[in-house]
Design a protein around this motif. Structure first.
Motif, PDB file in Angstrom:
ATOM      1  N   TRP A  19      39.937  42.416  54.426  1.00  0.00           N
ATOM      2  CA  TRP A  19      38.948  41.807  55.318  1.00  0.00           C
ATOM      3  C   TRP A  19      38.133  42.870  56.047  1.00  0.00           C
ATOM      4  CZ3 TRP A  19      37.494  37.344  54.012  1.00  0.00           C
ATOM      5  CH2 TRP A  19      38.383  36.418  53.479  1.00  0.00           C
ATOM      6  N   ILE A  20      38.734  43.998  56.365  1.00  0.00           N
ATOM      7  CA  ILE A  20      37.986  45.094  56.992  1.00  0.00           C
ATOM      8  C   ILE A  20      36.932  45.630  56.026  1.00  0.00           C
ATOM      9  CG2 ILE A  20      38.164  47.491  57.787  1.00  0.00           C
ATOM     10  CD1 ILE A  20      40.953  46.684  58.932  1.00  0.00           C
ATOM     11  N   ILE A  21      37.326  45.894  54.795  1.00  0.00           N
ATOM     12  CA  ILE A  21      36.399  46.454  53.808  1.00  0.00           C
ATOM     13  C   ILE A  21      35.341  45.427  53.418  1.00  0.00           C
ATOM     14  CG2 ILE A  21      36.246  47.338  51.443  1.00  0.00           C
ATOM     15  CD1 ILE A  21      39.018  48.647  52.029  1.00  0.00           C
ATOM     16  N   PHE A  77      32.777  45.249  56.174  1.00  0.00           N
ATOM     17  CA  PHE A  77      31.900  46.415  56.120  1.00  0.00           C
ATOM     18  C   PHE A  77      30.894  46.281  54.978  1.00  0.00           C
ATOM     19  CE2 PHE A  77      30.952  50.730  54.601  1.00  0.00           C
ATOM     20  CZ  PHE A  77      30.378  51.241  55.750  1.00  0.00           C
ATOM     21  N   LEU A  78      31.351  45.830  53.808  1.00  0.00           N
ATOM     22  CA  LEU A  78      30.466  45.626  52.665  1.00  0.00           C
ATOM     23  C   LEU A  78      29.394  44.591  52.992  1.00  0.00           C
ATOM     24  CD1 LEU A  78      29.897  46.189  49.637  1.00  0.00           C
ATOM     25  CD2 LEU A  78      31.503  44.354  49.115  1.00  0.00           C
ATOM     26  N   THR A  79      29.763  43.519  53.652  1.00  0.00           N
ATOM     27  CA  THR A  79      28.804  42.479  54.016  1.00  0.00           C
ATOM     28  C   THR A  79      27.774  42.999  55.025  1.00  0.00           C
ATOM     29  OG1 THR A  79      30.480  40.784  53.619  1.00  0.00           O
ATOM     30  CG2 THR A  79      28.580  40.148  54.946  1.00  0.00           C
ATOM     31  N   LYS A 122      29.154  43.969  42.392  1.00  0.00           N
ATOM     32  CA  LYS A 122      29.897  43.595  43.595  1.00  0.00           C
ATOM     33  C   LYS A 122      31.091  42.708  43.237  1.00  0.00           C
ATOM     34  CE  LYS A 122      29.530  41.066  47.908  1.00  0.00           C
ATOM     35  NZ  LYS A 122      28.707  40.202  48.732  1.00  0.00           N
ATOM     36  N   VAL A 123      30.900  41.788  42.312  1.00  0.00           N
ATOM     37  CA  VAL A 123      32.005  40.916  41.884  1.00  0.00           C
ATOM     38  C   VAL A 123      33.124  41.756  41.284  1.00  0.00           C
ATOM     39  CG1 VAL A 123      32.671  39.113  40.244  1.00  0.00           C
ATOM     40  CG2 VAL A 123      30.604  38.837  41.622  1.00  0.00           C
ATOM     41  N   PHE A 124      32.784  42.733  40.458  1.00  0.00           N
ATOM     42  CA  PHE A 124      33.816  43.601  39.879  1.00  0.00           C
ATOM     43  C   PHE A 124      34.499  44.455  40.942  1.00  0.00           C
ATOM     44  CE2 PHE A 124      31.624  42.772  35.811  1.00  0.00           C
ATOM     45  CZ  PHE A 124      32.732  42.391  35.069  1.00  0.00           C
ATOM     46  N   LEU A 125      33.738  44.969  41.894  1.00  0.00           N
ATOM     47  CA  LEU A 125      34.327  45.749  42.980  1.00  0.00           C
ATOM     48  C   LEU A 125      35.287  44.894  43.801  1.00  0.00           C
ATOM     49  CD1 LEU A 125      34.503  48.256  44.872  1.00  0.00           C
ATOM     50  CD2 LEU A 125      32.598  47.234  46.145  1.00  0.00           C
ATOM     51  N   VAL A 126      34.872  43.694  44.136  1.00  0.00           N
ATOM     52  CA  VAL A 126      35.728  42.817  44.921  1.00  0.00           C
ATOM     53  C   VAL A 126      36.962  42.405  44.115  1.00  0.00           C
ATOM     54  CG1 VAL A 126      35.852  40.571  46.063  1.00  0.00           C
ATOM     55  CG2 VAL A 126      33.893  42.048  46.453  1.00  0.00           C
ATOM     56  N   GLN A 145      47.289  43.507  41.125  1.00  0.00           N
ATOM     57  CA  GLN A 145      47.625  44.580  40.187  1.00  0.00           C
ATOM     58  C   GLN A 145      47.039  45.915  40.625  1.00  0.00           C
ATOM     59  OE1 GLN A 145      46.233  41.674  39.462  1.00  0.00           O
ATOM     60  NE2 GLN A 145      47.053  40.800  37.577  1.00  0.00           N
ATOM     61  N   PHE A 146      45.902  45.878  41.300  1.00  0.00           N
ATOM     62  CA  PHE A 146      45.201  47.110  41.680  1.00  0.00           C
ATOM     63  C   PHE A 146      45.410  47.486  43.145  1.00  0.00           C
ATOM     64  CE2 PHE A 146      42.530  45.109  38.332  1.00  0.00           C
ATOM     65  CZ  PHE A 146      42.819  46.000  37.325  1.00  0.00           C
ATOM     66  N   LYS A 147      45.463  46.490  44.033  1.00  0.00           N
ATOM     67  CA  LYS A 147      45.568  46.719  45.477  1.00  0.00           C
ATOM     68  C   LYS A 147      44.497  47.706  45.955  1.00  0.00           C
ATOM     69  CE  LYS A 147      50.352  45.490  45.808  1.00  0.00           C
ATOM     70  NZ  LYS A 147      51.688  45.855  46.147  1.00  0.00           N
ATOM     71  N   GLY A 148      43.281  47.467  45.510  1.00  0.00           N
ATOM     72  CA  GLY A 148      42.172  48.350  45.827  1.00  0.00           C
ATOM     73  C   GLY A 148      41.847  48.419  47.306  1.00  0.00           C
ATOM     74  N   ALA A 149      41.975  47.307  48.010  1.00  0.00           N
ATOM     75  CA  ALA A 149      41.662  47.292  49.442  1.00  0.00           C
ATOM     76  C   ALA A 149      42.605  48.208  50.205  1.00  0.00           C
ATOM     77  CB  ALA A 149      41.724  45.871  49.989  1.00  0.00           C
ATOM     78  N   ALA A 150      43.889  48.113  49.919  1.00  0.00           N
ATOM     79  CA  ALA A 150      44.865  48.971  50.600  1.00  0.00           C
ATOM     80  C   ALA A 150      44.624  50.435  50.248  1.00  0.00           C
ATOM     81  CB  ALA A 150      46.286  48.565  50.232  1.00  0.00           C
TER      82      ALA A 150
END
Length: 112
Positions: free
Chosen positions: A47-49, A52-54, A74-78, A85-90
């Protein structure tokens, strides 16, 4: 070809909000109700990221209109940010955001 293009456009229009808002909302509620702290951190980081993106989108809206694949990217990034599986936000939060935030905010213990 035009029917396929219309279908893909409609699919993209549905996938964005589901991936960016509905699934994270559901996962955040599940995380709050669980006893694990790891999933809480993942969704707070998301939610933080995402916020910021928004905000950056709002500031750069006139520039982003000229990039034809921006919404798809943006859809792929999100998806990378959201999918467990990726936990990209963390990852992004730990790797880049945390060090900058800690300069300005000292953690406080909150009692419930």
């Amino acid at each position: 070809m035009s029917k396929l293009w219309v279908f893909l456009t409609q699919l993209n229009s549905i996938a964005g909000p589901v991936l960016m808002l509905l699934y994270p909302l559901y996962a955040s509620v599940v995380a709050i109700e669980s006893t694990s702290k790891v999933d809480d951190e993942q969704w707070l980081a998301y939610w933080i990221i995402y916020s910021f993106l928004t905000l950056m989108e709002m500031v750069l809206a006139s520039l982003l209109e000229w990039i034809p694949i921006y919404y798809t990217a943006k859809v792929f990034l999100v998806a990378w940010l959201v999918l467990p599986q990726f936990k990209g936000a963390a990852f992004l939060y730990e790797r880049f955001a945390r060090q900058h935030i800690r300069k300005y905010i000292t953690p406080k213990k909150v009692s419930l």
